[in-house]
Design a protein around this motif. Structure first.
Motif, mmCIF file in Angstrom:
data_model
loop_
_atom_site.group_PDB
_atom_site.id
_atom_site.type_symbol
_atom_site.label_atom_id
_atom_site.label_comp_id
_atom_site.label_asym_id
_atom_site.label_seq_id
_atom_site.Cartn_x
_atom_site.Cartn_y
_atom_site.Cartn_z
ATOM 1 N N ALA A 25 9.338 20.000 -45.468
ATOM 2 C CA ALA A 25 9.311 19.323 -44.168
ATOM 3 C C ALA A 25 9.094 20.310 -43.025
ATOM 4 O O ALA A 25 8.324 20.039 -42.093
ATOM 5 C CB ALA A 25 10.604 18.538 -43.969
ATOM 6 N N ALA A 26 9.771 21.460 -43.079
ATOM 7 C CA ALA A 26 9.624 22.460 -42.018
ATOM 8 C C ALA A 26 8.208 23.019 -41.987
ATOM 9 O O ALA A 26 7.627 23.221 -40.911
ATOM 10 C CB ALA A 26 10.639 23.585 -42.213
ATOM 11 N N VAL A 27 7.646 23.259 -43.175
ATOM 12 C CA VAL A 27 6.270 23.757 -43.226
ATOM 13 C C VAL A 27 5.300 22.691 -42.733
ATOM 14 O O VAL A 27 4.336 22.988 -42.019
ATOM 15 C CB VAL A 27 5.916 24.204 -44.660
ATOM 16 N N GLN A 28 5.577 21.441 -43.091
ATOM 17 C CA GLN A 28 4.719 20.345 -42.620
ATOM 18 C C GLN A 28 4.684 20.307 -41.096
ATOM 19 O O GLN A 28 3.627 20.077 -40.494
ATOM 20 C CB GLN A 28 5.233 19.020 -43.165
ATOM 21 N N GLU A 29 5.814 20.552 -40.452
ATOM 22 C CA GLU A 29 5.844 20.594 -38.992
ATOM 23 C C GLU A 29 5.000 21.744 -38.456
ATOM 24 O O GLU A 29 4.284 21.593 -37.458
ATOM 25 C CB GLU A 29 7.288 20.732 -38.505
ATOM 26 N N ASP A 30 5.055 22.904 -39.129
ATOM 27 C CA ASP A 30 4.209 24.043 -38.729
ATOM 28 C C ASP A 30 2.731 23.680 -38.827
ATOM 29 O O ASP A 30 1.933 24.001 -37.939
ATOM 30 C CB ASP A 30 4.489 25.256 -39.611
ATOM 31 N N LEU A 31 2.359 23.023 -39.915
ATOM 32 C CA LEU A 31 0.964 22.630 -40.100
ATOM 33 C C LEU A 31 0.533 21.659 -39.009
ATOM 34 O O LEU A 31 -0.578 21.756 -38.473
ATOM 35 C CB LEU A 31 0.757 21.991 -41.468
ATOM 36 N N ALA A 32 1.402 20.726 -38.665
ATOM 37 C CA ALA A 32 1.063 19.735 -37.633
ATOM 38 C C ALA A 32 0.884 20.398 -36.277
ATOM 39 O O ALA A 32 0.001 20.015 -35.498
ATOM 40 C CB ALA A 32 2.157 18.666 -37.565
ATOM 41 N N ARG A 33 1.700 21.417 -35.985
ATOM 42 C CA ARG A 33 1.592 22.104 -34.694
ATOM 43 C C ARG A 33 0.289 22.887 -34.572
ATOM 44 O O ARG A 33 -0.246 23.064 -33.473
ATOM 45 C CB ARG A 33 2.775 23.052 -34.498
ATOM 46 N N SER A 34 -0.218 23.383 -35.699
ATOM 47 C CA SER A 34 -1.443 24.188 -35.677
ATOM 48 C C SER A 34 -2.684 23.388 -36.068
ATOM 49 O O SER A 34 -3.738 23.963 -36.330
ATOM 50 C CB SER A 34 -1.298 25.389 -36.616
ATOM 51 N N LEU A 35 -2.553 22.059 -36.090
ATOM 52 C CA LEU A 35 -3.634 21.199 -36.573
ATOM 53 C C LEU A 35 -4.881 21.323 -35.709
ATOM 54 O O LEU A 35 -4.811 21.290 -34.477
ATOM 55 C CB LEU A 35 -3.158 19.748 -36.592
ATOM 56 N N ARG A 36 -6.018 21.477 -36.359
ATOM 57 C CA ARG A 36 -7.326 21.518 -35.698
ATOM 58 C C ARG A 36 -8.255 20.551 -36.419
ATOM 59 O O ARG A 36 -8.035 20.249 -37.601
ATOM 60 C CB ARG A 36 -7.937 22.932 -35.754
ATOM 61 N N PRO A 37 -9.292 20.076 -35.744
ATOM 62 C CA PRO A 37 -10.244 19.197 -36.440
ATOM 63 C C PRO A 37 -10.800 19.873 -37.697
ATOM 64 O O PRO A 37 -11.232 21.027 -37.652
ATOM 65 C CB PRO A 37 -11.343 18.984 -35.392
ATOM 66 N N GLY A 38 -10.769 19.164 -38.801
ATOM 67 C CA GLY A 38 -11.288 19.703 -40.051
ATOM 68 C C GLY A 38 -10.347 20.626 -40.791
ATOM 69 O O GLY A 38 -10.743 21.237 -41.796
ATOM 70 N N SER A 39 -9.101 20.761 -40.321
ATOM 71 C CA SER A 39 -8.144 21.653 -40.991
ATOM 72 C C SER A 39 -7.905 21.226 -42.442
ATOM 73 O O SER A 39 -7.794 20.035 -42.739
ATOM 74 C CB SER A 39 -6.809 21.656 -40.247
ATOM 75 N N ARG A 40 -7.841 22.196 -43.306
ATOM 76 C CA ARG A 40 -7.469 21.962 -44.697
ATOM 77 C C ARG A 40 -6.559 23.108 -45.141
ATOM 78 O O ARG A 40 -6.587 24.204 -44.560
ATOM 79 C CB ARG A 40 -8.698 21.907 -45.609
ATOM 80 N N TRP A 41 -5.787 22.839 -46.179
ATOM 81 C CA TRP A 41 -4.887 23.848 -46.718
ATOM 82 C C TRP A 41 -4.987 23.836 -48.227
ATOM 83 O O TRP A 41 -5.339 22.829 -48.838
ATOM 84 C CB TRP A 41 -3.442 23.562 -46.302
ATOM 85 N N GLN B 50 0.199 31.637 -44.013
ATOM 86 C CA GLN B 50 0.737 31.415 -45.353
ATOM 87 C C GLN B 50 2.206 31.058 -45.258
ATOM 88 O O GLN B 50 2.937 31.596 -44.424
ATOM 89 C CB GLN B 50 0.579 32.672 -46.222
ATOM 90 N N TRP B 51 2.642 30.149 -46.132
ATOM 91 C CA TRP B 51 4.029 29.726 -46.182
ATOM 92 C C TRP B 51 4.466 29.609 -47.640
ATOM 93 O O TRP B 51 3.813 28.936 -48.431
ATOM 94 C CB TRP B 51 4.213 28.353 -45.524
ATOM 95 N N LYS B 52 5.568 30.240 -47.982
ATOM 96 C CA LYS B 52 6.148 30.033 -49.308
ATOM 97 C C LYS B 52 7.103 28.854 -49.227
ATOM 98 O O LYS B 52 7.928 28.756 -48.310
ATOM 99 C CB LYS B 52 6.888 31.276 -49.798
ATOM 100 N N ILE B 53 7.001 27.934 -50.186
ATOM 101 C CA ILE B 53 7.862 26.754 -50.228
ATOM 102 C C ILE B 53 8.619 26.796 -51.546
ATOM 103 O O ILE B 53 8.054 26.551 -52.617
ATOM 104 C CB ILE B 53 7.031 25.458 -50.117
ATOM 105 N N ALA B 54 9.901 27.141 -51.461
ATOM 106 C CA ALA B 54 10.692 27.343 -52.670
ATOM 107 C C ALA B 54 11.058 26.027 -53.345
ATOM 108 O O ALA B 54 11.063 25.924 -54.575
ATOM 109 C CB ALA B 54 11.956 28.135 -52.344
ATOM 110 N N ARG B 55 11.384 25.001 -52.519
ATOM 111 C CA ARG B 55 11.832 23.717 -53.061
ATOM 112 C C ARG B 55 11.155 22.583 -52.303
ATOM 113 O O ARG B 55 10.691 22.767 -51.178
ATOM 114 C CB ARG B 55 13.347 23.590 -52.908
ATOM 115 N N ALA B 56 11.119 21.416 -52.899
ATOM 116 C CA ALA B 56 10.467 20.274 -52.257
ATOM 117 C C ALA B 56 11.077 19.983 -50.891
ATOM 118 O O ALA B 56 10.366 19.659 -49.931
ATOM 119 C CB ALA B 56 10.570 19.045 -53.152
ATOM 120 N N GLU B 57 12.399 20.148 -50.770
ATOM 121 C CA GLU B 57 13.061 19.837 -49.504
ATOM 122 C C GLU B 57 12.713 20.832 -48.396
ATOM 123 O O GLU B 57 12.977 20.562 -47.219
ATOM 124 C CB GLU B 57 14.577 19.761 -49.683
ATOM 125 N N ASP B 58 12.131 21.978 -48.758
ATOM 126 C CA ASP B 58 11.707 22.950 -47.738
ATOM 127 C C ASP B 58 10.354 22.590 -47.138
ATOM 128 O O ASP B 58 9.921 23.205 -46.156
ATOM 129 C CB ASP B 58 11.614 24.356 -48.346
#
Length: 388
Positions: free
Chosen positions: A168-184, A158-166
């Motif tokens: 990008a960092a969460v997007q990088e986390d998602l990309a690092r943990s990417l697995r086939p069929g991943s959804r959020w 889980q990630w809290k995203i306070a503002r739109a500019e935050d």
């Protein structure tokens, strides 16, 4: 409706051997059943309470056939057991709750979509299937929370995203943990007044029992404290019970369910999540109710009459997390705790202490809600090191 009853003396199976599996095994054996625990972890505490164990991967087809040959019915201790395994098992033995229910609940997107389709209020949400969609989304306003669609618990995934500019960092986390069929799933971050939850038990004959509403406090995504009864108007408690029952009946679920809700400042209730199993926030029932959530799990699984849900005493349940367990096991603090009237200690038998790991819990029972809260508060003050 004719219900096939599984009488005491039979053998029940449980998928998962953590503390919930151990508590189920204890309740089942007290009622006269034998228990087989299947958990790949040889150190899972329920193995030590079972009549027999399987310590094999859930993907092991030979272990599956072995398990089927030993048991008359199966349940599970958490929603991340493989739904495919449950579907395979129920071709030969009853699995309760069913694999169909499990598939709906273990995917947060499917669960929220299901609840909303049945007219039950949930937070605004939006599904994404690639990390790149996170920063492009316009469906929800910030702040919001991003959660993995499957798996994840106690604040993990889980990630809290306070503002739109935050984002990008969460997007990088998602990309690092990417697995086939991943959804959020993205959900609106709600300024709720309180977090509450309620246990619902439903039998094969459609009979339903609803426990009292519980008020919860989380820290870092982990349940810290539960208080029952919740300090809310009776109308709110009644509304929560109706909503929770409606959710379980819509699922046509059989077993024990915990429905977590947000209480908003305007009195509205929104369903956060449904768990198809006993729940940490329901542990108070072990000491403060005539029939615990784990005994109800046995009763529902076996087609027995459901038990009453009477609350015998106001209670505060406090989790012992990480090395806090030492306060319940090492003198003089342990002796002081055992001298405390109304304090009931439950240790889970986990041999490795890790940060953020639930090691046990304490129930503080008292004549009033305020007195129970006071007892828990005094103990909680000892959990904070003097220098902090």
């Amino acid at each position: 409706m004719n219900v096939t009853v599984i009488d005491p003396g039979a053998t029940l199976g449980v998928l998962g051997g953590g503390q919930l599996g151990a508590m189920f095994a204890t309740a089942a054996r007290r009622l006269g059943y034998a228990v087989v625990v299947w958990d790949p972890d040889p150190e899972a505490p329920a193995h030590r309470l079972a009549d027999s164990s399987l310590i094999r991967p859930f993907t092991d087809s030979a272990a599956c056939q072995d398990f089927i040959g030993r048991v008359c019915a199966v349940t599970y201790e958490w929603e991340n057991v493989p739904a495919d395994l449950c579907e395979q098992l129920e071709r030969d033995v009853p699995v309760r709750p069913s694999s169909r229910v499990l598939r709906v609940i273990q995917d947060r997107i499917e669960q929220k979509t299901f609840l909303r389709a049945h007219g039950l209020p949930v937070p605004a949400f939006h599904a994404i299937s690639s990390p790149e969609e996170l920063c492009r989304q316009r469906a929800l306003e910030y702040p919001l929370v991003c959660k993995t669609a499957t798996a994840g618990y106690d604040g993990k995934g889980q990630w809290k995203i306070a503002r739109a500019e935050d984002g990008a960092a969460v997007q990088e986390d998602l990309a690092r943990s990417l697995r086939p069929g991943s959804r959020w799933i993205l959900e609106a971050w709600l300024p709720f007044e309180r977090e509450v939850s309620i246990l619902v038990v439903r039998g094969m004959d459609g009979a339903v029992r609803t426990y009292p509403l519980v008020e919860n406090v989380h820290e870092e995504g982990i349940l810290r404290q539960s208080t029952v009864p919740a300090d809310v108007p009776a109308t709110v408690a009644d509304q929560a019970a109706v909503m929770a029952r409606s959710a379980v009946e819509a699922l046509d679920g059989v077993g024990v369910f915990c429905v977590e809700l947000f209480l908003m400042s305007d009195g509205r209730l929104l369903i956060n999540e449904v768990a198809p199993r006993p729940h940490n926030s329901g542990h108070y029932s072990l000491d403060a109710c005539t029939v615990s959530q784990f005994e109800q799990q046995v009763r529902a699984l076996c087609g027995l009459p459901l038990g009453e849900v009477r609350l015998l005493s106001p209670t505060v349940m406090l989790n012992l997390i990480g090395d806090e367990v030492l306060l319940a096991t090492v003198s003089p603090a342990a002796q002081d705790l055992l001298r405390e009237p109304g304090a009931v200690v439950h240790l889970y038998g986990k041999r490795v202490v890790r940060p953020k790991r639930k090691m046990g819990h304490i129930s503080f029972l008292a004549a009033t809600r305020e007195a129970a809260l006071s007892k828990a508060s005094v103990f909680r003050s000892r959990l904070v090191p003097p220098h902090s």
